[in-house]
Design a protein around this motif. Structure first.
Motif, mmCIF file in Angstrom:
data_model
loop_
_atom_site.group_PDB
_atom_site.id
_atom_site.type_symbol
_atom_site.label_atom_id
_atom_site.label_comp_id
_atom_site.label_asym_id
_atom_site.label_seq_id
_atom_site.Cartn_x
_atom_site.Cartn_y
_atom_site.Cartn_z
ATOM 1 N N UNK A 8 -12.248 -26.721 -42.766
ATOM 2 C CA UNK A 8 -12.239 -27.271 -41.411
ATOM 3 C C UNK A 8 -11.993 -26.169 -40.385
ATOM 4 N N UNK A 9 -11.291 -25.128 -40.826
ATOM 5 C CA UNK A 9 -10.992 -24.009 -39.929
ATOM 6 C C UNK A 9 -12.246 -23.189 -39.610
ATOM 7 N N UNK A 10 -13.293 -23.404 -40.402
ATOM 8 C CA UNK A 10 -14.515 -22.609 -40.237
ATOM 9 C C UNK A 10 -15.593 -23.365 -39.446
ATOM 10 N N UNK A 11 -15.763 -24.637 -39.793
ATOM 11 C CA UNK A 11 -16.865 -25.385 -39.159
ATOM 12 C C UNK A 11 -16.429 -26.158 -37.915
ATOM 13 N N UNK A 12 -15.101 -26.250 -37.690
ATOM 14 C CA UNK A 12 -14.636 -26.863 -36.432
ATOM 15 C C UNK A 12 -13.687 -25.885 -35.747
ATOM 16 N N UNK A 50 -11.703 -32.888 -36.371
ATOM 17 C CA UNK A 50 -12.263 -34.243 -36.395
ATOM 18 C C UNK A 50 -11.368 -35.215 -37.156
ATOM 19 N N UNK A 51 -10.382 -34.678 -37.865
ATOM 20 C CA UNK A 51 -9.544 -35.565 -38.667
ATOM 21 C C UNK A 51 -8.066 -35.462 -38.367
ATOM 22 N N UNK A 52 -7.558 -34.236 -38.394
ATOM 23 C CA UNK A 52 -6.105 -34.043 -38.294
ATOM 24 C C UNK A 52 -5.440 -34.663 -37.063
ATOM 25 N N UNK A 82 -14.278 -42.784 -38.644
ATOM 26 C CA UNK A 82 -15.447 -42.655 -37.785
ATOM 27 C C UNK A 82 -15.696 -41.197 -37.359
ATOM 28 N N UNK A 83 -14.617 -40.504 -36.974
ATOM 29 C CA UNK A 83 -14.792 -39.116 -36.508
ATOM 30 C C UNK A 83 -15.186 -38.157 -37.624
ATOM 31 N N UNK A 84 -14.576 -38.302 -38.796
ATOM 32 C CA UNK A 84 -14.937 -37.365 -39.871
ATOM 33 C C UNK A 84 -16.375 -37.625 -40.348
#
Ligand code: ADP
Length: 263
Positions: A8-12, A50-52, A82-84
C-alpha cells in the motif's frame, strides 16, 4: 507460481488522510509486470490510504461494545470494503491497459477469519484462473470474523500472502515495499538503522537491536511475522524496494538478493 505483493505504501500515498493513488508508481510497476507476462502470477496488493483511515476510524476488529457500536462498525465495514474495491479496480484497469489478463478477487466475498486469522476459504477458483493464464489480483480487505466479540476484522495483504503462498505452494514470494528491505530499526526514523540481507527469526533482529528492533506499530513488524511463519513452513520470501525502478522486473525474472530474504 510467483506471488507478488504490491505494498500500500507503493501504489497509494499512504500518509494521505484521503484515498490517493500513486499513479506514477502504479503505471511503472504495471509496465514491469507486463515485461514478465509469461509467468504464472498472483498479485496481492495492500490497501494503503484506501483502507487504513476508514478501518481505523471505525475500529474494525475491536471488541463490539453494544448494538449502536456494531451499527457503526458495519457502516465502517461497508465503507472500507467499497474504497479498497475502488483501489483494486484501478490496479486491475492499469494492469489490463498494459496487456495483463488481470482478474479481481474480493477477499470479503470468500474468506472468513477466526480471531483475525484466515480459517476458511476456497482457492480452487484462483488456481483455475492461474492455470488458464489469468492473473488474479487480490487485496487487503475487511472480512467477517467468527469471533462473536468482534464479528468483523481487517485482513491485511500480508496475511493473504502467507495464506496463498502456503496453500498454492508458491515457488517465489516477492513483496514490494517502499524501503530496501528489513533494517535493525525503522530506516525512515533512524539514520543509523542497519540493513539486514537475510532474516530467519525475530531473534536475529533482537540480537542486533534489542526487543524493540522491529517497529511493531509500523507495517514491517506484522509483515515479518507472517513471512517468518511462511519460512518455517519452507517457503522463502523477499522484501524489495518497489519504489526503485526495475526492481520488480528483475525479481520477477528470478534475480534474488535485491532486498531482504526471509528464510
Ligand atoms: P507496505 O505498505 O509496503 O506493505 P508498510 O508501510 O506496512 O508496508 O511497512 C513498510 C514500512 O515499515 C516502511 O516504510 C518503514 O518505514 C517501516 N518500518 C518499520 N520498522 C522497519 C524495519 N525494522 N525495517 C524496515 N522498515 C521498517
Amino acid at each position: 507460481m510467483i506471488i507478488l505483493k504490491l505494498g500500500g505504501s507503493v501504489i497509494t500515498r499512504k500518509d494521505s488522510t484521503e484515498p490517493e493513488v500513486d499513479h506514477a508508481n502504479l503505471d511503472r510497476i504495471a509496465g514491469e509486470i507486463a515485461e514478465n507476462k509469461s509467468k504464472a502470477l498472483v498479485i496481492v496488493h495492500g490497501a494503503g490510504s484506501f483502507g487504513h483511515p476508514f478501518a481505523k476510524k471505525y475500529s474494525i476488529g475491536s471488541t463490539i461494545k453494544n448494538d449502536d457500536d456494531f451499527k457503526e462498525k458495519k457502516k465502517g465495514f461497508c465503507l472500507t470494503q467499497s474504497w479498497v474495491k475502488k483501489l483494486n479496480t484501478m490496479v486491475c484497469d492499469k494492469l489490463r491497459e498494459k496487456g495483463i489478463f488481470a482478474v479481481s478477487i474480493q477477499p470479503s466475498s470468500f474468506l472468513l477469519t477466526k480471531n483475525k486469522r484466515i480459517y476458511s476459504g476456497d482457492l480452487q477458483l484462483i488456481k483455475k484462473y492461474v492455470e488458464m493464464g489469468f492473473v488474479p489480483v487480490i487485496y487487503g480487505d475487511v472480512v467477517l470474523d467468527t469471533d462473536e466479540s468482534i464479528k468483523t476484522a481487517v485482513l491485511s495483504g500480508d496475511q493473504i500472502i502467507k495464506y496463498l503462498a502456503e496453500n498454492l505452494r508458491a515457488e517465489r514470494v516477492i513483496l514490494g515495499s517502499d524501503v530496501d528491505g528489513i533494517y535493525t530499526k525503522n530506516p525512515k526514523k533512524y539514520q543509523d538503522a542497519q540493513f539486514i540481507s537475510v532474516v530467519s527469526s525475530l531473534e536475529d533482529l533482537e540480537l542486533i537491536e534489542g526487543a524493540s528492533a522491529v517497529d511493531v506499530t509500523g507495517g514491517m513488524g506484522g509483515k515479518l511475522k507472517e513471512l517468518l511463519i511462511l519460512a518455517q513452513n519452507g517457503i522463502e520470501s523477499e522484501i524489495i524496494n518497489a519504489n526503485k525502478s526495475n526492481n520488480i522486473n528483475k525479481a520477477l525474472k528470478g534475480k534474488k538478493g535485491i532486498g531482504t530474504i526471509i528464510k
